[in-house]
Motif scaffolding. Structure first.
Motif, PDB file in Angstrom:
ATOM      1  N   LEU A 322      49.589  37.753  27.957  1.00  0.00           N
ATOM      2  CA  LEU A 322      50.073  36.429  28.324  1.00  0.00           C
ATOM      3  C   LEU A 322      50.500  36.375  29.788  1.00  0.00           C
ATOM      4  O   LEU A 322      50.033  35.520  30.557  1.00  0.00           O
ATOM      5  N   LEU A 323      51.382  37.273  30.179  1.00  0.00           N
ATOM      6  CA  LEU A 323      51.895  37.228  31.545  1.00  0.00           C
ATOM      7  C   LEU A 323      50.791  37.472  32.564  1.00  0.00           C
ATOM      8  O   LEU A 323      50.689  36.760  33.574  1.00  0.00           O
ATOM      9  N   ALA A 324      49.932  38.463  32.315  1.00  0.00           N
ATOM     10  CA  ALA A 324      48.921  38.816  33.308  1.00  0.00           C
ATOM     11  C   ALA A 324      47.863  37.733  33.473  1.00  0.00           C
ATOM     12  O   ALA A 324      47.452  37.424  34.598  1.00  0.00           O
ATOM     13  N   THR A 325      47.410  37.149  32.378  1.00  0.00           N
ATOM     14  CA  THR A 325      46.357  36.132  32.504  1.00  0.00           C
ATOM     15  C   THR A 325      46.892  34.844  33.120  1.00  0.00           C
ATOM     16  O   THR A 325      46.214  34.212  33.936  1.00  0.00           O
ATOM     17  N   GLU A 326      48.115  34.454  32.747  1.00  0.00           N
ATOM     18  CA  GLU A 326      48.702  33.268  33.360  1.00  0.00           C
ATOM     19  C   GLU A 326      49.001  33.523  34.843  1.00  0.00           C
ATOM     20  O   GLU A 326      48.831  32.632  35.689  1.00  0.00           O
ATOM     21  N   THR A 327      49.430  34.739  35.165  1.00  0.00           N
ATOM     22  CA  THR A 327      49.690  35.097  36.559  1.00  0.00           C
ATOM     23  C   THR A 327      48.416  35.049  37.382  1.00  0.00           C
ATOM     24  O   THR A 327      48.399  34.524  38.508  1.00  0.00           O
ATOM     25  N   ALA A 328      47.338  35.610  36.855  1.00  0.00           N
ATOM     26  CA  ALA A 328      46.070  35.627  37.597  1.00  0.00           C
ATOM     27  C   ALA A 328      45.585  34.209  37.880  1.00  0.00           C
ATOM     28  O   ALA A 328      45.082  33.921  38.976  1.00  0.00           O
ATOM     29  N   GLN A 329      45.738  33.311  36.901  1.00  0.00           N
ATOM     30  CA  GLN A 329      45.355  31.916  37.133  1.00  0.00           C
ATOM     31  C   GLN A 329      46.157  31.338  38.302  1.00  0.00           C
ATOM     32  O   GLN A 329      45.602  30.685  39.199  1.00  0.00           O
ATOM     33  N   TYR A 330      47.452  31.591  38.305  1.00  0.00           N
ATOM     34  CA  TYR A 330      48.326  31.092  39.375  1.00  0.00           C
ATOM     35  C   TYR A 330      47.932  31.686  40.725  1.00  0.00           C
ATOM     36  O   TYR A 330      47.828  30.969  41.731  1.00  0.00           O
ATOM     37  N   VAL A 331      47.716  32.991  40.769  1.00  0.00           N
ATOM     38  CA  VAL A 331      47.433  33.662  42.039  1.00  0.00           C
ATOM     39  C   VAL A 331      46.091  33.227  42.601  1.00  0.00           C
ATOM     40  O   VAL A 331      45.964  32.930  43.809  1.00  0.00           O
ATOM     41  N   VAL A 332      45.074  33.165  41.771  1.00  0.00           N
ATOM     42  CA  VAL A 332      43.757  32.748  42.259  1.00  0.00           C
ATOM     43  C   VAL A 332      43.797  31.296  42.725  1.00  0.00           C
ATOM     44  O   VAL A 332      43.236  30.944  43.778  1.00  0.00           O
ATOM     45  N   ASP A 333      44.455  30.435  41.967  1.00  0.00           N
ATOM     46  CA  ASP A 333      44.561  29.033  42.371  1.00  0.00           C
ATOM     47  C   ASP A 333      45.305  28.908  43.701  1.00  0.00           C
ATOM     48  O   ASP A 333      44.904  28.131  44.584  1.00  0.00           O
ATOM     49  N   SER A 334      46.386  29.662  43.863  1.00  0.00           N
ATOM     50  CA  SER A 334      47.142  29.636  45.125  1.00  0.00           C
ATOM     51  C   SER A 334      46.281  30.156  46.280  1.00  0.00           C
ATOM     52  O   SER A 334      46.338  29.615  47.396  1.00  0.00           O
ATOM     53  N   ALA A 335      45.499  31.181  46.015  1.00  0.00           N
ATOM     54  CA  ALA A 335      44.621  31.730  47.049  1.00  0.00           C
ATOM     55  C   ALA A 335      43.590  30.699  47.498  1.00  0.00           C
ATOM     56  O   ALA A 335      43.313  30.561  48.704  1.00  0.00           O
ATOM     57  N   VAL A 336      43.034  29.981  46.555  1.00  0.00           N
ATOM     58  CA  VAL A 336      42.078  28.923  46.903  1.00  0.00           C
ATOM     59  C   VAL A 336      42.760  27.872  47.777  1.00  0.00           C
ATOM     60  O   VAL A 336      42.203  27.431  48.797  1.00  0.00           O
ATOM     61  N   GLN A 337      43.967  27.481  47.413  1.00  0.00           N
ATOM     62  CA  GLN A 337      44.687  26.465  48.178  1.00  0.00           C
ATOM     63  C   GLN A 337      44.930  26.926  49.613  1.00  0.00           C
ATOM     64  O   GLN A 337      44.780  26.142  50.570  1.00  0.00           O
ATOM     65  N   LEU A 338      45.305  28.172  49.793  1.00  0.00           N
ATOM     66  CA  LEU A 338      45.609  28.679  51.130  1.00  0.00           C
ATOM     67  C   LEU A 338      44.342  28.919  51.958  1.00  0.00           C
ATOM     68  O   LEU A 338      44.393  28.909  53.187  1.00  0.00           O
ATOM     69  N   HIS A 339      43.224  29.129  51.293  1.00  0.00           N
ATOM     70  CA  HIS A 339      41.956  29.279  52.010  1.00  0.00           C
ATOM     71  C   HIS A 339      41.333  27.935  52.378  1.00  0.00           C
ATOM     72  O   HIS A 339      40.541  27.854  53.328  1.00  0.00           O
ATOM     73  N   GLY A 340      41.634  26.920  51.606  1.00  0.00           N
ATOM     74  CA  GLY A 340      41.041  25.623  51.872  1.00  0.00           C
ATOM     75  C   GLY A 340      39.624  25.510  51.342  1.00  0.00           C
ATOM     76  O   GLY A 340      39.205  26.266  50.457  1.00  0.00           O
ATOM     77  N   ALA A 341      38.869  24.579  51.893  1.00  0.00           N
ATOM     78  CA  ALA A 341      37.551  24.225  51.357  1.00  0.00           C
ATOM     79  C   ALA A 341      36.579  25.397  51.335  1.00  0.00           C
ATOM     80  O   ALA A 341      35.705  25.473  50.466  1.00  0.00           O
ATOM     81  N   ARG A 342      36.714  26.333  52.265  1.00  0.00           N
ATOM     82  CA  ARG A 342      35.778  27.463  52.321  1.00  0.00           C
ATOM     83  C   ARG A 342      35.779  28.255  51.005  1.00  0.00           C
ATOM     84  O   ARG A 342      34.779  28.847  50.629  1.00  0.00           O
ATOM     85  N   ALA A 343      36.928  28.259  50.308  1.00  0.00           N
ATOM     86  CA  ALA A 343      37.032  29.035  49.067  1.00  0.00           C
ATOM     87  C   ALA A 343      36.248  28.403  47.925  1.00  0.00           C
ATOM     88  O   ALA A 343      36.002  29.069  46.910  1.00  0.00           O
ATOM     89  N   LEU A 344      35.863  27.151  48.075  1.00  0.00           N
ATOM     90  CA  LEU A 344      35.117  26.469  47.023  1.00  0.00           C
ATOM     91  C   LEU A 344      33.609  26.497  47.262  1.00  0.00           C
ATOM     92  O   LEU A 344      32.850  25.948  46.462  1.00  0.00           O
ATOM     93  N   ARG A 345      33.197  27.110  48.341  1.00  0.00           N
ATOM     94  CA  ARG A 345      31.764  27.205  48.624  1.00  0.00           C
ATOM     95  C   ARG A 345      31.135  28.250  47.715  1.00  0.00           C
ATOM     96  O   ARG A 345      31.671  29.348  47.541  1.00  0.00           O
ATOM     97  N   ARG A 346      30.004  27.893  47.125  1.00  0.00           N
ATOM     98  CA  ARG A 346      29.320  28.803  46.211  1.00  0.00           C
ATOM     99  C   ARG A 346      29.067  30.147  46.891  1.00  0.00           C
ATOM    100  O   ARG A 346      28.570  30.210  48.013  1.00  0.00           O
ATOM    101  N   GLY A 347      29.433  31.239  46.210  1.00  0.00           N
ATOM    102  CA  GLY A 347      29.244  32.575  46.749  1.00  0.00           C
ATOM    103  C   GLY A 347      30.493  33.181  47.364  1.00  0.00           C
ATOM    104  O   GLY A 347      30.533  34.393  47.593  1.00  0.00           O
ATOM    105  N   HIS A 348      31.505  32.362  47.638  1.00  0.00           N
ATOM    106  CA  HIS A 348      32.758  32.898  48.171  1.00  0.00           C
ATOM    107  C   HIS A 348      33.468  33.693  47.071  1.00  0.00           C
ATOM    108  O   HIS A 348      33.393  33.349  45.885  1.00  0.00           O
ATOM    109  N   LEU A 349      34.157  34.759  47.460  1.00  0.00           N
ATOM    110  CA  LEU A 349      34.877  35.583  46.484  1.00  0.00           C
ATOM    111  C   LEU A 349      35.784  34.734  45.607  1.00  0.00           C
ATOM    112  O   LEU A 349      35.824  34.893  44.379  1.00  0.00           O
ATOM    113  N   LEU A 350      36.536  33.827  46.209  1.00  0.00           N
ATOM    114  CA  LEU A 350      37.496  33.049  45.443  1.00  0.00           C
ATOM    115  C   LEU A 350      36.819  32.010  44.555  1.00  0.00           C
ATOM    116  O   LEU A 350      37.333  31.684  43.482  1.00  0.00           O
TER     117      LEU A 350
END
Length: 389
Positions: A322-350
């Motif tokens: 529970l803690l790890a999967t919910e944490t990973a969702q939060y961390v990845v989502d936060s990482a996308v936000q801090l990277h901006g639009a580039r993180a949503l481009r197909r092929g980007h790690l995030l």
């Protein structure tokens, strides 16, 4: 072993696994077709000895493998985990003949395994399974000429990883109607059994997932894993071992997202300085790191408890997942936000991690199910204390 400390050789091994995943496994993963079993990748995992280690490693070693592979190649991590999930019931509860036939092939990557529990109407409520194991047409479960028990499996399974391309399935079917969890039996069903067909499902993540249709598929006592009507125990034993390692998979993704964010915010120019100089950004990254480390510690604690045979494993395993999967969702989502639009481009790690991170909050028991398990175990502990007073 203390849950908060790894031995130097374990740390070194994790580093070696990350390197293997990045240099040898990721190129094979990139050549695979999304939604299909990547047999070249599975074979390489076998050649490297990682699949064989599934049957000798403790829960903590399994967590270290899954986190390390997930950090550099989620496809390799998932291919390994699915082999373990599908074959663990055979390893733990199979007959000598079942083990001798399938486990060496799973270990060397020449046979693909699958765990077939979920149904259209029985996902989180595994005790509501409807796939029927009906006695042979003469009404007896000893219809085989040599006296072996015989059934016909009729019904559906869905959201099954590696389906319909696996070589065999660990299938859970109802042998006693109306008995809930107590009337389920686990069967080892080779993919070439007559009446067994399947279709692939187009999912958000790139992994092979499909539905299976059982049209009077024949099975006998030789195919039973464990005991008749005790298959729920087989399923829960498997999930208790693998739930902490699902958390490890999530932690690996969270760490990859965190490291990518640290690199990006250190380089990115913004408002006359670097992005990391903004307090709001620095505090966000600190929160990401805090939650990732906390999740890792809980995963390690649950795995260590399993390996030591400590009490409270179901609760610890549920908490870790529970803690790890919910944490990973939060961390990845936060990482996308801090990277901006580039993180949503197909092929980007995030972009890749964003698609990968959602499913672990659902499979092997959704987050809501984990909370239910935790609460049930907590109140059971209270009742035990009260009865002893």
């Amino acid at each position: 072993m203390p849950a908060f400390s790894l031995e130097p050789e374990q740390i070194a091994w994790c580093g070696e696994l990350r390197t293997l995943a990045a240099e040898q496994l990721r190129p094979l993963a990139e050549k695979g077709e999304p939604g299909h079993v990547n047999r070249a990748l599975v074979a390489e995992l076998g050649r490297l000895g990682l699949l064989g280690r599934l049957f000798t490693a403790g829960a903590l070693d399994l967590c270290l493998m899954r986190e390390s592979l997930a950090y550099a190649c989620t496809e390799a991590e998932t291919a390994l985990a699915l082999q373990g999930l599908g074959a663990h019931p055979v390893h733990a509860c199979g007959t000598p003949a079942q083990r001798d036939r399938w486990l060496p092939k799973v270990a060397d990557g020449t046979a693909v395994a699958a765990f077939a529990l979920t149904e259209p109407g029985a996902g989180s409520d595994a005790g509501a399974l409807a796939l029927r194991a009906e006695p042979e047409p003469d009404g007896s479960v000893t219809a085989e000429p040599d006296g072996r028990a015989g059934w016909r499996l009729t019904g559906e399974k869905c959201w099954i990883s590696n389906a319909p391309q696996a070589d065999f399935y660990t299938v859970f079917a109802r042998t006693t109607p109306g008995a809930g969890a107590r009337g389920v039996t686990a069967f080892l069903v080779p993919a070439d059994r007559p009446g067994l067909t399947g279709t692939a499902l187009d999912m958000l993540s790139p992994h092979p997932i499909g539905a299976l249709d059982f049209d009077a598929v024949p099975v006998t006592a030789d195919d039973v894993l464990g005991e008749v009507d005790r298959g729920f125990r087989v399923a829960m034993g498997t999930l208790n071992q693998f739930r902490p390692s699902v958390g490890a998979f999530a932690v690996g993704m969270a760490q990859a997202a965190l490291d990518a964010t640290l690199a990006h915010t250190s380089r990115r120019d913004a408002f006359g300085g670097k992005l990391k100089d903004l307090q709001a950004v620095a505090h966000q990254v600190a929160e990401m790191a805090l939650r990732t480390d906390a999740a890792r510690l809980m995963v390690h604690a649950a795995a260590a408890a399993y390996d030591e045979g400590a009490p409270g494993v179901p609760k610890r395993a549920a908490m870790a997942k529970l803690l790890a999967t919910e944490t990973a969702q939060y961390v990845v989502d936060s990482a996308v936000q801090l990277h901006g639009a580039r993180a949503l481009r197909r092929g980007h790690l995030l972009e890749h991690l964003y698609r990968e991170v959602r499913a672990p909050r659902i499979y092997e028991g959704a987050s809501e199910v984990q909370r239910g398990i935790i609460a049930k175990e907590l109140y059971a502990d209270v009742e035990t204390v009260e009865e002893s007073q």
